[in-house]
Write an enzyme that holds these catalytic residues in place. Structure first.
Site, PDB file in Angstrom:
ATOM      1  N   ARG A   1      11.182  -1.930  11.604  1.00 23.58           N
ATOM      2  CA  ARG A   1      10.088  -1.464  12.459  1.00 23.58           C
ATOM      3  C   ARG A   1       9.740  -2.505  13.520  1.00 23.58           C
ATOM      4  NH1 ARG A   1       5.492   0.447   8.339  1.00 23.58           N
ATOM      5  NH2 ARG A   1       4.285  -0.715   9.876  1.00 23.58           N
TER       6      ARG A   1
ATOM      7  N   ARG B   1      -0.308  -8.990  13.430  1.00 28.25           N
ATOM      8  CA  ARG B   1      -0.934  -8.012  12.527  1.00 28.25           C
ATOM      9  C   ARG B   1      -1.779  -8.709  11.472  1.00 28.25           C
ATOM     10  NH1 ARG B   1       3.979  -4.851  10.281  1.00 28.25           N
ATOM     11  NH2 ARG B   1       2.522  -3.509   9.204  1.00 28.25           N
TER      12      ARG B   1
ATOM     13  N   ARG C   1      11.397  -6.439   5.575  1.00 26.19           N
ATOM     14  CA  ARG C   1      11.281  -5.021   5.225  1.00 26.19           C
ATOM     15  C   ARG C   1      12.190  -4.156   6.098  1.00 26.19           C
ATOM     16  NH1 ARG C   1       5.402  -2.324   4.797  1.00 26.19           N
ATOM     17  NH2 ARG C   1       5.279  -2.639   7.034  1.00 26.19           N
TER      18      ARG C   1
ATOM     19  N   ARG D   1      -9.733   0.619   9.221  1.00 26.30           N
ATOM     20  CA  ARG D   1      -9.296  -0.748   9.475  1.00 26.30           C
ATOM     21  C   ARG D   1     -10.331  -1.547  10.257  1.00 26.30           C
ATOM     22  NH1 ARG D   1      -3.551   0.465   9.231  1.00 26.30           N
ATOM     23  NH2 ARG D   1      -2.179  -1.255   9.588  1.00 26.30           N
TER      24      ARG D   1
ATOM     25  N   LYS E   1       0.832  -1.215   0.000  1.00 26.26           N
ATOM     26  CA  LYS E   1       0.000   0.000   0.000  1.00 26.26           C
ATOM     27  C   LYS E   1       0.865   1.263   0.000  1.00 26.26           C
ATOM     28  CE  LYS E   1      -2.428  -0.821   3.723  1.00 26.26           C
ATOM     29  NZ  LYS E   1      -1.926  -2.127   4.170  1.00 26.26           N
TER      30      LYS E   1
HETATM   31  P1  AMP Z   1       0.601   0.599   9.170  1.00 28.22           P
HETATM   32  O1  AMP Z   1       1.842   1.370   8.901  1.00 28.22           O
HETATM   33  O2  AMP Z   1      -0.577   1.094   8.380  1.00 28.22           O
HETATM   34  O3  AMP Z   1       0.787  -0.896   9.042  1.00 28.22           O
HETATM   35  O4  AMP Z   1       0.214   0.882  10.705  1.00 28.22           O
HETATM   36  C1  AMP Z   1       1.086   0.540  11.751  1.00 28.22           C
HETATM   37  C2  AMP Z   1       0.302   0.362  13.044  1.00 28.22           C
HETATM   38  O5  AMP Z   1      -0.371   1.592  13.378  1.00 28.22           O
HETATM   39  C3  AMP Z   1      -0.803  -0.682  12.996  1.00 28.22           C
HETATM   40  O6  AMP Z   1      -0.330  -1.999  13.222  1.00 28.22           O
HETATM   41  C4  AMP Z   1      -1.719  -0.202  14.111  1.00 28.22           C
HETATM   42  O7  AMP Z   1      -1.184  -0.506  15.386  1.00 28.22           O
HETATM   43  C5  AMP Z   1      -1.647   1.309  13.945  1.00 28.22           C
HETATM   44  N1  AMP Z   1      -2.686   1.802  12.994  1.00 28.22           N
HETATM   45  C6  AMP Z   1      -2.503   2.402  11.783  1.00 28.22           C
HETATM   46  N2  AMP Z   1      -3.672   2.710  11.197  1.00 28.22           N
HETATM   47  C7  AMP Z   1      -4.632   2.291  12.065  1.00 28.22           C
HETATM   48  C8  AMP Z   1      -6.054   2.300  12.023  1.00 28.22           C
HETATM   49  N3  AMP Z   1      -6.748   2.785  10.973  1.00 28.22           N
HETATM   50  N4  AMP Z   1      -6.724   1.783  13.106  1.00 28.22           N
HETATM   51  C9  AMP Z   1      -6.067   1.303  14.182  1.00 28.22           C
HETATM   52  N5  AMP Z   1      -4.730   1.231  14.264  1.00 28.22           N
HETATM   53  C10 AMP Z   1      -4.013   1.732  13.220  1.00 28.22           C
END
Ligand code: AMP
Length: 214
Positions: free
Chosen positions: A160, A171, A127, A88, A13
């Site tokens: 990360r 996740r 990654r 999400r 994404k």
């Molecule tokens: P991402 O970079 O989008 O994978 O987000 C990293 C982390 O941020 C996720 O594993 C969640 O802990 C948190 N996060 C990001 N976006 C959301 C969302 N829309 N709702 C809840 N947690 C989020």
């Protein structure tokens, strides 16, 4: 053009959103990036969110809905935006729908990047991310020229916390349990378009662009 780029962690994404930004000249709004910035800045919200993020769990809905509500009001989002990593959960999707309905600015399309789980695990655990310019590398498939250093801005790359193996598995489980129903939400509204997310980044982008313009 208001888009939600949908897909599991590791589907590409971030990479594809960056290309859409260039192609459509609209900003990418990544709740993950905003939360990581708040975490790095050690704001109260960032410190609270980090407890969930580092465990691979979702940050509470009211926190992320508030972040998005603020962000889409900014002038650069007037002509549209690409939401990446939001919504999400179904309550987040409902909150977004209510927010946009009020302004008469509905989401146009929800392209969904489809990638099988075994490929996702390999992509995520290898990654390496640039905390400054957000470029993503992979130790095996897209290694930086100099190990541990970003090719684009020379910052030190990071693994990360939530790309560590246990967090990756959590996740993906969270995605299946809480986020997969969001796909049904947009499918029911006729907004979902499926895009094959496997293969060369340029080929995926070509398929994605076609899906968005369809
Ligand atoms: P991402 O970079 O989008 O994978 O987000 C990293 C982390 O941020 C996720 O594993 C969640 O802990 C948190 N996060 C990001 N976006 C959301 C969302 N829309 N709702 C809840 N947690 C989020």
């Amino acid at each position: 053009m208001r888009l939600i780029l949908f897909g599991p962690p590791g589907a590409g994404k971030g990479t594809q959103a960056a290309r859409l930004v260039e192609s459509f000249q609209i900003p990418q709004i990544s709740t993950g990036d905003i939360l990581r910035e708040s975490k790095a800045a050690k704001t109260p919200m960032g410190m609270e969110a980090a407890r969930y993020m580092d465990a691979g769990k979702l940050v509470p809905d009211d926190v992320v809905v508030g972040i998005v509500e603020e962000r889409i009001k900014k002038p650069d989002a007037e002509k549209g935006y690409i939401l990446d990593g939001f919504p999400r959960t179904v309550p987040q999707a409902e909150a977004l729908e209510a927010m946009l309905e009020k302004n008469g600015t509905p989401i146009d399309k929800v392209p969904s990047l489809e990638v099988p789980e075994d490929i996702l695990v390999g992509r995520l655990s290898g990654r390496r991310s640039c905390p400054s310019c957000k470029a993503a590398f992979h130790v095996e498939f897209a290694a930086p020229t100099q190990e541990g250093i970003c090719d684009k801005c020379s910052s030190s790359l990071v693994h990360r916390d939530d790309d560590l193996p246990d967090a990756v598995r959590e996740r993906l489980r969270t995605f299946e349990d809480q986020t997969a129903p969001v796909k049904e939400f947009y499918e029911a509204r006729g907004k979902l378009v499926r895009v094959d997310g496997v293969g060369d980044v340029n080929d995926v982008f070509e398929r994605l662009s076609k899906a968005v313009k369809s």
